[in-house]
Design a protein around this motif. Structure first.
Motif, PDB file in Angstrom:
ATOM      1  N   GLY A 123     -94.906  13.497  69.798  1.00  0.00           N
ATOM      2  CA  GLY A 123     -94.286  12.469  70.620  1.00  0.00           C
ATOM      3  C   GLY A 123     -93.995  12.961  72.019  1.00  0.00           C
ATOM      4  N   LYS A 124     -93.466  14.178  72.130  1.00  0.00           N
ATOM      5  CA  LYS A 124     -93.156  14.751  73.446  1.00  0.00           C
ATOM      6  C   LYS A 124     -94.430  14.988  74.250  1.00  0.00           C
ATOM      7  N   TRP A 125     -95.473  15.505  73.592  1.00  0.00           N
ATOM      8  CA  TRP A 125     -96.726  15.793  74.294  1.00  0.00           C
ATOM      9  C   TRP A 125     -97.349  14.516  74.857  1.00  0.00           C
ATOM     10  N   LEU A 126     -97.322  13.456  74.083  1.00  0.00           N
ATOM     11  CA  LEU A 126     -97.923  12.197  74.541  1.00  0.00           C
ATOM     12  C   LEU A 126     -97.173  11.618  75.734  1.00  0.00           C
ATOM     13  N   LEU A 127     -95.850  11.728  75.737  1.00  0.00           N
ATOM     14  CA  LEU A 127     -95.071  11.220  76.865  1.00  0.00           C
ATOM     15  C   LEU A 127     -95.331  12.000  78.151  1.00  0.00           C
ATOM     16  N   LEU A 128     -95.690  13.270  78.024  1.00  0.00           N
ATOM     17  CA  LEU A 128     -95.852  14.144  79.190  1.00  0.00           C
ATOM     18  C   LEU A 128     -97.192  13.982  79.904  1.00  0.00           C
ATOM     19  N   ARG A 129     -98.126  13.215  79.342  1.00  0.00           N
ATOM     20  CA  ARG A 129     -99.441  13.092  79.984  1.00  0.00           C
ATOM     21  C   ARG A 129     -99.292  12.421  81.350  1.00  0.00           C
ATOM     22  N   ASN A 130     -99.878  13.044  82.381  1.00  0.00           N
ATOM     23  CA  ASN A 130     -99.661  12.599  83.758  1.00  0.00           C
ATOM     24  C   ASN A 130    -100.653  11.541  84.242  1.00  0.00           C
ATOM     25  N   GLU A 131    -101.663  11.226  83.436  1.00  0.00           N
ATOM     26  CA  GLU A 131    -102.625  10.216  83.882  1.00  0.00           C
ATOM     27  C   GLU A 131    -101.902   8.911  84.215  1.00  0.00           C
ATOM     28  N   HIS A 132    -102.290   8.304  85.326  1.00  0.00           N
ATOM     29  CA  HIS A 132    -101.602   7.098  85.796  1.00  0.00           C
ATOM     30  C   HIS A 132    -101.587   6.002  84.736  1.00  0.00           C
ATOM     31  N   ALA A 133    -102.720   5.800  84.077  1.00  0.00           N
ATOM     32  CA  ALA A 133    -102.801   4.726  83.078  1.00  0.00           C
ATOM     33  C   ALA A 133    -101.865   4.989  81.915  1.00  0.00           C
ATOM     34  N   ALA A 134    -101.707   6.265  81.524  1.00  0.00           N
ATOM     35  CA  ALA A 134    -100.817   6.597  80.410  1.00  0.00           C
ATOM     36  C   ALA A 134     -99.362   6.323  80.781  1.00  0.00           C
ATOM     37  N   VAL A 135     -98.952   6.749  81.978  1.00  0.00           N
ATOM     38  CA  VAL A 135     -97.581   6.506  82.435  1.00  0.00           C
ATOM     39  C   VAL A 135     -97.320   5.005  82.536  1.00  0.00           C
ATOM     40  N   ALA A 136     -98.291   4.271  83.095  1.00  0.00           N
ATOM     41  CA  ALA A 136     -98.140   2.824  83.222  1.00  0.00           C
ATOM     42  C   ALA A 136     -98.054   2.158  81.852  1.00  0.00           C
ATOM     43  N   GLY A 137     -98.845   2.624  80.890  1.00  0.00           N
ATOM     44  CA  GLY A 137     -98.811   2.053  79.547  1.00  0.00           C
ATOM     45  C   GLY A 137     -97.475   2.281  78.857  1.00  0.00           C
ATOM     46  N   TRP A 138     -96.936   3.497  78.992  1.00  0.00           N
ATOM     47  CA  TRP A 138     -95.620   3.774  78.403  1.00  0.00           C
ATOM     48  C   TRP A 138     -94.545   2.898  79.033  1.00  0.00           C
ATOM     49  N   LYS A 139     -94.606   2.749  80.352  1.00  0.00           N
ATOM     50  CA  LYS A 139     -93.574   1.952  81.031  1.00  0.00           C
ATOM     51  C   LYS A 139     -93.641   0.482  80.605  1.00  0.00           C
ATOM     52  N   LYS A 140     -94.846  -0.047  80.428  1.00  0.00           N
ATOM     53  CA  LYS A 140     -94.979  -1.430  79.943  1.00  0.00           C
ATOM     54  C   LYS A 140     -94.342  -1.574  78.569  1.00  0.00           C
ATOM     55  N   LEU A 141     -94.604  -0.594  77.708  1.00  0.00           N
ATOM     56  CA  LEU A 141     -94.045  -0.643  76.354  1.00  0.00           C
ATOM     57  C   LEU A 141     -92.522  -0.575  76.398  1.00  0.00           C
ATOM     58  N   LEU A 142     -91.970   0.368  77.159  1.00  0.00           N
ATOM     59  CA  LEU A 142     -90.519   0.549  77.208  1.00  0.00           C
ATOM     60  C   LEU A 142     -89.832  -0.655  77.847  1.00  0.00           C
ATOM     61  N   GLU A 143     -90.451  -1.227  78.864  1.00  0.00           N
ATOM     62  CA  GLU A 143     -89.857  -2.400  79.509  1.00  0.00           C
ATOM     63  C   GLU A 143     -89.841  -3.598  78.566  1.00  0.00           C
ATOM     64  N   PHE A 144     -90.878  -3.728  77.743  1.00  0.00           N
ATOM     65  CA  PHE A 144     -90.887  -4.816  76.765  1.00  0.00           C
ATOM     66  C   PHE A 144     -89.820  -4.602  75.697  1.00  0.00           C
ATOM     67  N   VAL A 145     -89.713  -3.364  75.210  1.00  0.00           N
ATOM     68  CA  VAL A 145     -88.678  -3.047  74.220  1.00  0.00           C
ATOM     69  C   VAL A 145     -87.298  -3.394  74.770  1.00  0.00           C
ATOM     70  N   GLU A 146     -87.086  -3.096  76.043  1.00  0.00           N
ATOM     71  CA  GLU A 146     -85.787  -3.372  76.666  1.00  0.00           C
ATOM     72  C   GLU A 146     -85.469  -4.864  76.669  1.00  0.00           C
ATOM     73  N   ALA A 147     -86.507  -5.694  76.694  1.00  0.00           N
ATOM     74  CA  ALA A 147     -86.294  -7.142  76.818  1.00  0.00           C
ATOM     75  C   ALA A 147     -86.190  -7.870  75.476  1.00  0.00           C
ATOM     76  N   ILE A 148     -86.403  -7.153  74.354  1.00  0.00           N
ATOM     77  CA  ILE A 148     -86.412  -7.809  73.049  1.00  0.00           C
ATOM     78  C   ILE A 148     -85.015  -8.270  72.645  1.00  0.00           C
ATOM     79  N   ASP A 149     -84.939  -9.466  72.105  1.00  0.00           N
ATOM     80  CA  ASP A 149     -83.687  -9.983  71.533  1.00  0.00           C
ATOM     81  C   ASP A 149     -83.690  -9.669  70.045  1.00  0.00           C
ATOM     82  N   PHE A 150     -82.982  -8.606  69.662  1.00  0.00           N
ATOM     83  CA  PHE A 150     -83.046  -8.138  68.284  1.00  0.00           C
ATOM     84  C   PHE A 150     -82.366  -9.089  67.303  1.00  0.00           C
TER      85      PHE A 150
END
Length: 256
Positions: A123-150
């Protein structure tokens, strides 16, 4: 439920495809860190084999998603800051630092859940990847999680997402089959008759049957800790067991 499931599945599928490609490239060019390779072997996954490496990546993506979903689920109980704390990380190292800071804060504030918030080497290794698309993909996922009405979610969303992340070949190899919650509910209501009974699911997967047993015992008036004393699960897949633990933990959350 279906909107959340489809959106999370789309984001995680994109991340798994991208990060699997990155892992194979780094494996073949510079080699993978020893702790990542060792973690894979501990969960019976050999990173030298492409299909198994992809499943390890899928586990890592689902691990981070699970931790952040749970973070968001308890955030209101413990007055936790947004996952990214209002920041906009542009590198993998900044993203990993901000995410782990949030998860560590949740562990301290809740006084529990270290096994959910403490990320493994993959999990830590995957988060550390510096490729722009990877960082952008993680941020999209985290921003969506933040918006969920549980409060609006009622189904076994985690188990369903995990099932979709696993290739049919891998499920066949491990004998994994995920039962729909409505079928599990019918079977549990047939099997359990008294509030003093105990249930053990020796191939529990993401805990669908255990969650339905929890609901049965809760309907009988048992409290959270009493129920956990009556519900036992085991599985060959360590990550599936973690999901089962998350599914049970989220049935009742309280400070301390």
């Amino acid at each position: 439920n279906e909107v959340v499931l489809e959106t999370l599945t789309r984001f995680t599928d994109q991340l798994v495809d991208l990060l699997h490609t990155i892992l194979l490239h780094e494996r073949d060019s510079i080699g993978l860190p020893d702790d990542l390779v060792s973690h894979g072997l501990q969960v019976s996954l050999d990173t030298s084999e492409a299909t198994q490496a992809r499943y390890l990546v899928a586990q890592g993506v689902a691990e981070v998603m699970t931790a952040t979903l749970f973070y968001r689920n308890i955030a209101d109980y413990f007055s936790l800051a947004p996952l990214l704390g209002g920041t906009n990380p542009s590198t993998g190292s900044a993203l990993a630092k901000r995410t782990t800071t949030s998860l560590n804060a949740a562990t301290v504030a809740s006084g529990d859940y270290e096994t959910i918030f403490g990320l493994t080497p993959v999990g830590k290794w995957l988060l550390l990847r510096n490729e722009h698309a990877a960082v952008a993909g993680w941020k999209k996922l985290l921003e969506f999680v933040e918006a969920i009405d549980f409060e609006a979610l009622t189904s076994d969303v985690l188990g369903s997402i995990f099932e979709r992340l696993i290739s049919p070949q891998r499920r066949h190899e491990m004998g994994q089959h995920y039962t729909q919650p409505r079928i599990a509910q019918s079977m549990i209501r047939w099997a359990l008759r008294q509030p003093d009974e105990t249930i053990a699911d020796i191939s529990c997967g993401a805990g669908t049957f255990l969650v339905e047993a929890y609901r049965f015992f809760a309907d009988q008036g048992l409290g959270h800790l009493d129920i956990l004393d009556r519900v036992y699960g085991n599985d060959l897949d360590p990550f599936a067991v973690q999901l089962a633990a998350v599914n049970l933990a989220t049935r009742e959350i309280f400070k301390g």
